[in-house]
Scaffold this active site. Structure first.
Site, short mmCIF file in Angstrom:
data_model
loop_
_atom_site.label_atom_id
_atom_site.label_comp_id
_atom_site.label_asym_id
_atom_site.label_seq_id
_atom_site.Cartn_x
_atom_site.Cartn_y
_atom_site.Cartn_z
N ALA A 51 0.84 -1.20 0.00
CA ALA A 51 0.00 0.00 0.00
C ALA A 51 0.87 1.26 0.00
O ALA A 51 0.60 2.23 -0.71
CB ALA A 51 -0.92 -0.01 1.22
N TYR A 52 1.95 1.21 0.78
CA TYR A 52 2.89 2.35 0.83
C TYR A 52 3.52 2.55 -0.55
O TYR A 52 3.62 3.67 -1.06
CB TYR A 52 3.95 2.05 1.88
CG TYR A 52 5.04 3.09 2.05
CD1 TYR A 52 4.77 4.31 2.67
CD2 TYR A 52 6.35 2.84 1.62
CE1 TYR A 52 5.77 5.25 2.85
CE2 TYR A 52 7.35 3.78 1.80
CZ TYR A 52 7.07 4.99 2.42
OH TYR A 52 8.06 5.92 2.60
N CYS A 53 3.91 1.42 -1.13
CA CYS A 53 4.54 1.43 -2.44
C CYS A 53 3.61 2.07 -3.48
O CYS A 53 4.03 2.93 -4.27
CB CYS A 53 4.76 -0.04 -2.79
SG CYS A 53 6.10 -0.37 -3.83
#
Ligand SMILES: NC(=O)c1ccc[n+]([C@@H]2O[C@H](COP(=O)([O-])OP(=O)(O)OC[C@H]3O[C@@H](n4cnc5c(N)ncnc54)[C@H](O)[C@@H]3O)[C@@H](O)[C@H]2O)c1
Length: 253
Positions: free
Chosen positions: A157-159
């Site tokens: 999700a961060y990516c």
């Protein structure tokens, strides 16, 4: 004093209560800029602003959740009310989630990452661009990550959100070049802030071995690059993504 020709410039730094944002706010102030510090924890922000003023700089703390449109509007309005203009902004606030393989991420993990990293960048840029177009231009630097350029294990999700920050950066650079607004992104690799200080020494050592320059970054490495991107020295650079990673992404490419 560092000579980045940023004296008297009015600069917003988000996530300025600690880590990279704090270092950037202090560095802009050392360059003579008037700095508006934003983050969610008012007491920490005020401490940084007071330190800057005690060292002879000019700083204002405005408590802001950058994922909230009304609070971002208030941040920019306060900047214009106090200083009358906005010259540069470093949209740095954000952060990761607990590492998990993608199918184990919850909807909340995903939404929090997108909200805290990508939506917040959109909200800040939208309002900053309006303010900058009214005073003949400006420079914006958005915080992506090496995880915005290549995949990071168990950080789906961060990516995705940090890849999204790069998309927003390039789209805005295209839309506002004609108004003399430059929009760039930085993509740091591992930078020694409180998160990395918490991991075991041997993990940090193995991270260092994977970096061509054989060290982790420090917040000042990012602060100096961001200040340069906001300065006249970078005035033909827009839509760029600058890795600040000791060569980590080329080594792994
Ligand atoms: N440290 C690293 O290794 C590294 C590497 C690449 C990218 N980054 C990115 O750099 C940025 C700063 O990282 P850091 O290591 O200094 O983190 P940090 O946790 O030390 O600081 C984050 C700052 O952002 C603020 N913040 C977070 N969400 C916010 C919100 N919704 N509204 C207002 N303020 C908010 C926090 O209050 C804090 O001031 C983040 O976007 C992070 O993803 C960090």
């Amino acid at each position: 004093m560092p000579d980045y020709q940023l004296r008297d410039k009015v600069v917003i730094v988000t996530g300025a209560s600690r880590g990279i944002g704090e270092a950037a706010a202090r560095f802009f102030a050392e360059c003579g800029s008037r700095v508006v510090l934003a983050a969610r924890t008012e007491s920490d922000l005020v401490r940084v602003a007071e330190d800057i003023e005690a060292a002879g700089g000019t700083a204002t703390a405005v408590r802001t959740d950058v994922a909230d449109a009304a609070e971002v509007d208030h941040l920019v309005e306060e900047t214009l009310r106090i200083y009358g203009r906005l010259d540069a902004a470093f949209n740095n606030a954000g952060g990761g989630h607990m590492p998990k393989p993608l199918a184990e991420l919850s909807e909340d993990d995903f939404d929090a990452s997108v909200r805290g990293n990508m939506r917040s960048t959109f909200l800040c840029m939208r309002r900053e661009i309006q303010a900058m177009s009214n005073n003949g231009g400006g420079a914006i630097v958005n915080m992506s990550s090496s995880a915005g350029i290549q995949a990071a294990p168990r950080m789906g999700a961060y990516c995705a959100a940090k890849h999204g920050v790069i998309g927003l950066t390039r789209a805005a650079a295209l839309d506002y070049g004609g108004e003399n607004i430059r929009v760039n992104a930085v993509a740091p690799g591992p930078i020694l802030t409180h998160r990395l200080q918490q991991i075991p020494e041997e993990t940090r050592a193995s991270m260092m071995r994977a970096i061509p320059l054989k060290r982790l970054g420090d917040p000042g490495d990012v602060a100096r690059t961001v200040a340069w991107l906001c300065s006249a020295g970078a005035n033909f650079i827009t839509g760029a993504v600058i890795p600040i990673d000791g060569g980590k992404t080329i080594a792994n490419a």
